[in-house]
Design an enzyme around this catalytic site. Structure first.
Site, PDB file in Angstrom:
ATOM      1  N   SER A   1       0.839  -1.198   0.000  1.00  0.00           N
ATOM      2  CA  SER A   1       0.000   0.000   0.000  1.00  0.00           C
ATOM      3  C   SER A   1       0.869   1.241   0.000  1.00  0.00           C
ATOM      4  CB  SER A   1      -0.904   0.033   1.243  1.00  0.00           C
ATOM      5  OG  SER A   1      -1.630   1.246   1.301  1.00  0.00           O
TER       6      SER A   1
ATOM      7  N   TYR B   1      -2.380   0.577  10.401  1.00  0.00           N
ATOM      8  CA  TYR B   1      -2.500   0.026   9.045  1.00  0.00           C
ATOM      9  C   TYR B   1      -1.193   0.190   8.274  1.00  0.00           C
ATOM     10  CZ  TYR B   1      -3.939  -0.443   4.170  1.00  0.00           C
ATOM     11  OH  TYR B   1      -4.021  -0.816   2.850  1.00  0.00           O
TER      12      TYR B   1
END
Length: 246
Positions: free
Chosen positions: A143, A156
């Site tokens: 990501s 995250y």
């Protein structure tokens, strides 16, 4: 590119929607033999039927990446059905975004279980076959959240940077026996944002996603590019984001 995909056996986790689904469709259309796993069996069945309708080769199994045995069985399915394994795409991931002070410990645990442990279980399932063959390819979907750190994404981003570190260590340890690619998407058209439990963050994230997201096929194309390279070419890191994403 398609010649480099033909007859490659590729396992893909999180394949019921979004990036995983788009990757399965693209690789199968290019001649790869895809083995798809996710928790939603009905969607996997529908995807498999769609791939078979145009002559693609596919097998599927309901898979929870937080269960190591599920990953082992998914890889075993690839070996039993297609007599080998060339590529493991660790795509399944989840985000529960919130400020650290909110103490969403359940969300932290969920991200650690899926994003870190799930990826490690996928690697652990594939490596014995890669060692036996003397070749293979691990592709980890990471990501851009781990590249640009912003509020509410601390844990995250931490899980994704853990995968980034693991990927690089795995590449260095391979000594040419297997390839390792990390692909970091930005905002992508998928169901990813809809799974965020924090309502305010979910709505804000969805609004931005609706404005700037790129198609999941853009990430699938990157996977296909990495897979289709000659065996002595290792595509290390790819970052793909909307051109307007900060």
């Amino acid at each position: 590119m398609q010649n480099g995909l033909k007859n490659k056996v590729v396992v893909i986790t999180g394949a019921s929607s979004g990036i995983g689904k788009a990757t399965a469709e693209l690789l199968a259309a290019g001649g790869a033999k895809v083995v798809i796993g996710a928790r939603r069996a009905d969607r996997l069945q529908n995807l498999a039927a769609a791939i078979q309708s145009y002559g693609g080769q596919v097998a599927w199994r309901e898979t929870d990446v937080t269960n190591r045995e599920d990953l082992q069985k998914l890889v075993a399915l690839a070996i039993d059905r297609f007599e080998g394994l060339d590529v493991m795409v660790n795509n399944a991931g989840i985000a529960q975004l919130s400020k650290m002070e909110d103490l969403d410990i359940e969300g932290w645990q969920q991200m650690i279980d899926v994003n870190i442990k799930g990826t490690l279980y996928g690697i652990a399932a594939a490596l014995p076959q890669f060692k036996k063959q003397g070749s293979g390819h691990i592709i980890n979907i990471i990501s851009t959240a781990g590249i640009a750190i912003v509020p509410a994404m601390g844990v995250y981003a931490g899980t994704k940077n853990a995968v980034r570190t693991i990927s690089e260590a795995l590449r260095q340890e391979s000594d040419g026996r297997w390839r390792v690619t990390g692909i970091s998407p930005g905002y992508v058209q998928s169901e990813f944002v809809s799974n965020i439990r924090n309502e305010a963050i979910r709505e804000a994230s969805q609004e931005k996603a609706d404005q700037i997201s790129i198609p999941a096929d853009s990430i699938a194309q990157a996977v296909a590019y990495a897979v289709s390279q000659p065996g002595n070419v290792d595509i290390g890191d790819i970052v793909i984001r909307p051109s307007v994403q900060g």
